[in-house]
Write a protein that holds these residues in place. Structure first.
Motif, mmCIF file in Angstrom:
data_model
loop_
_atom_site.group_PDB
_atom_site.id
_atom_site.type_symbol
_atom_site.label_atom_id
_atom_site.label_comp_id
_atom_site.label_asym_id
_atom_site.label_seq_id
_atom_site.Cartn_x
_atom_site.Cartn_y
_atom_site.Cartn_z
ATOM 1 N N THR A 87 15.177 -14.996 -3.004
ATOM 2 C CA THR A 87 15.058 -16.244 -3.768
ATOM 3 C C THR A 87 13.596 -16.557 -4.064
ATOM 4 N N TRP A 88 12.719 -16.381 -3.066
ATOM 5 C CA TRP A 88 11.296 -16.675 -3.274
ATOM 6 C C TRP A 88 10.718 -15.812 -4.383
ATOM 7 N N ASN A 89 11.172 -14.586 -4.478
ATOM 8 C CA ASN A 89 10.613 -13.633 -5.436
ATOM 9 C C ASN A 89 10.898 -14.046 -6.878
ATOM 10 N N THR A 90 11.911 -14.866 -7.106
ATOM 11 C CA THR A 90 12.247 -15.291 -8.469
ATOM 12 C C THR A 90 11.344 -16.417 -8.962
ATOM 13 N N ASN A 91 10.544 -16.999 -8.080
ATOM 14 C CA ASN A 91 9.662 -18.104 -8.429
ATOM 15 C C ASN A 91 8.220 -17.611 -8.393
ATOM 16 N N SER A 92 7.489 -17.798 -9.476
ATOM 17 C CA SER A 92 6.121 -17.277 -9.558
ATOM 18 C C SER A 92 5.191 -17.903 -8.514
ATOM 19 N N ARG A 93 5.515 -19.091 -8.026
ATOM 20 C CA ARG A 93 4.678 -19.718 -6.992
ATOM 21 C C ARG A 93 4.843 -19.056 -5.637
ATOM 22 N N ASN A 94 5.982 -18.426 -5.406
ATOM 23 C CA ASN A 94 6.259 -17.852 -4.088
ATOM 24 C C ASN A 94 6.388 -16.334 -4.097
ATOM 25 N N CYS A 95 6.248 -15.729 -5.264
ATOM 26 C CA CYS A 95 6.487 -14.289 -5.354
ATOM 27 C C CYS A 95 5.471 -13.470 -4.576
ATOM 28 N N HIS A 96 4.246 -13.965 -4.451
ATOM 29 C CA HIS A 96 3.223 -13.202 -3.725
ATOM 30 C C HIS A 96 3.563 -13.089 -2.236
ATOM 31 N N GLU A 97 4.078 -14.156 -1.665
ATOM 32 C CA GLU A 97 4.495 -14.116 -0.265
ATOM 33 C C GLU A 97 5.682 -13.168 -0.095
ATOM 34 N N ALA A 98 6.632 -13.244 -1.030
ATOM 35 C CA ALA A 98 7.801 -12.366 -0.971
ATOM 36 C C ALA A 98 7.369 -10.911 -1.069
ATOM 37 N N GLN A 99 6.454 -10.620 -1.996
ATOM 38 C CA GLN A 99 5.991 -9.244 -2.168
ATOM 39 C C GLN A 99 5.228 -8.748 -0.937
ATOM 40 N N ALA A 100 4.485 -9.640 -0.292
ATOM 41 C CA ALA A 100 3.761 -9.251 0.922
ATOM 42 C C ALA A 100 4.739 -8.834 2.019
ATOM 43 N N ILE A 101 5.828 -9.557 2.152
ATOM 44 C CA ILE A 101 6.818 -9.234 3.180
ATOM 45 C C ILE A 101 7.565 -7.958 2.817
ATOM 46 N N ILE A 102 7.885 -7.783 1.541
ATOM 47 C CA ILE A 102 8.545 -6.547 1.114
ATOM 48 C C ILE A 102 7.651 -5.354 1.458
ATOM 49 N N GLU A 103 6.365 -5.488 1.167
ATOM 50 C CA GLU A 103 5.422 -4.412 1.476
ATOM 51 C C GLU A 103 5.416 -4.093 2.970
ATOM 52 N N ILE A 104 5.402 -5.125 3.796
ATOM 53 C CA ILE A 104 5.387 -4.923 5.249
ATOM 54 C C ILE A 104 6.667 -4.223 5.703
ATOM 55 N N LEU A 105 7.804 -4.688 5.197
ATOM 56 C CA LEU A 105 9.074 -4.066 5.589
ATOM 57 C C LEU A 105 9.137 -2.601 5.161
ATOM 58 N N LEU A 106 8.701 -2.321 3.941
ATOM 59 C CA LEU A 106 8.740 -0.943 3.459
ATOM 60 C C LEU A 106 7.765 -0.046 4.222
ATOM 61 N N LYS A 107 6.684 -0.616 4.657
ATOM 62 C CA LYS A 107 5.661 0.149 5.373
ATOM 63 C C LYS A 107 6.057 0.451 6.814
ATOM 64 N N HIS A 108 6.764 -0.477 7.449
ATOM 65 C CA HIS A 108 7.037 -0.350 8.880
ATOM 66 C C HIS A 108 8.473 0.025 9.228
ATOM 67 N N GLU A 109 9.367 -0.030 8.277
ATOM 68 C CA GLU A 109 10.760 0.306 8.550
ATOM 69 C C GLU A 109 11.093 1.635 7.879
ATOM 70 N N ALA A 110 11.744 2.495 8.599
ATOM 71 C CA ALA A 110 12.189 3.763 8.020
ATOM 72 C C ALA A 110 13.275 3.481 6.989
ATOM 73 N N PRO A 111 13.366 4.298 5.946
ATOM 74 C CA PRO A 111 14.398 4.076 4.925
ATOM 75 C C PRO A 111 15.807 4.008 5.511
ATOM 76 N N ASP A 112 16.094 4.884 6.482
ATOM 77 C CA ASP A 112 17.419 4.849 7.105
ATOM 78 C C ASP A 112 17.663 3.522 7.814
ATOM 79 N N SER A 113 16.617 2.980 8.422
ATOM 80 C CA SER A 113 16.722 1.697 9.108
ATOM 81 C C SER A 113 16.972 0.565 8.110
#
Length: 131
Positions: A87-113
């Motif tokens: 939901t945050w990612n759909t709003n330009s005011r909150n998309c940067h925070e959403a993208q930061a968390i997506i980056e962290i999850l993709l960096k630290h979680e294995a694809p299978d996980s």
């Protein structure tokens, strides 16, 4: 008649909710972000979770601290944050925070996980148009 018992239970729940919200406010004031994140997630308060994330990012080493806090969350908490950030990612005011968390999850979680997360398919489908 169980009306009195039900009223007492409702009042006890309300008092517990107020205490948790006060605790959350205290945690934010004390900058104890990991506990604040966990409590906001358990209260199912996406806006409060976003507020905590923004507070972390305002710190001097905010990205690093956010990464440390997100990585330390339990899997169910990460799943909840994932649903919030869609939901945050759909709003330009909150998309940067959403993208930061997506980056962290993709960096630290294995694809299978990540594939084991509940609701990951719909989350990715919702994230793609805005990312």
């Amino acid at each position: 008649d169980v009306t009195e018992i039900e009223e007492e239970e409702a009042q006890a729940k309300q008092e517990e909710q107020i205490l948790k919200e006060q605790e959350l406010s205290n945690l934010l004031h004390e900058k104890r972000y990991l506990k604040a994140l966990g409590l906001a997630i358990s209260l199912d308060r996406p806006h409060t979770v976003l507020t905590v994330i923004k507070a972390i990012l305002r710190e001097a080493d905010g990205r690093q601290r956010l990464e440390q806090n997100i990585v330390r969350l339990r899997r169910d908490q990460k799943e909840a944050v994932l649903t919030f950030l869609v939901t945050w990612n759909t709003n330009s005011r909150n998309c940067h925070e959403a993208q930061a968390i997506i980056e962290i999850l993709l960096k630290h979680e294995a694809p299978d996980s990540l594939l084991q997360y509940s609701g990951i398919k719909s989350a990715v489908e919702s994230l793609l148009p805005y990312t």
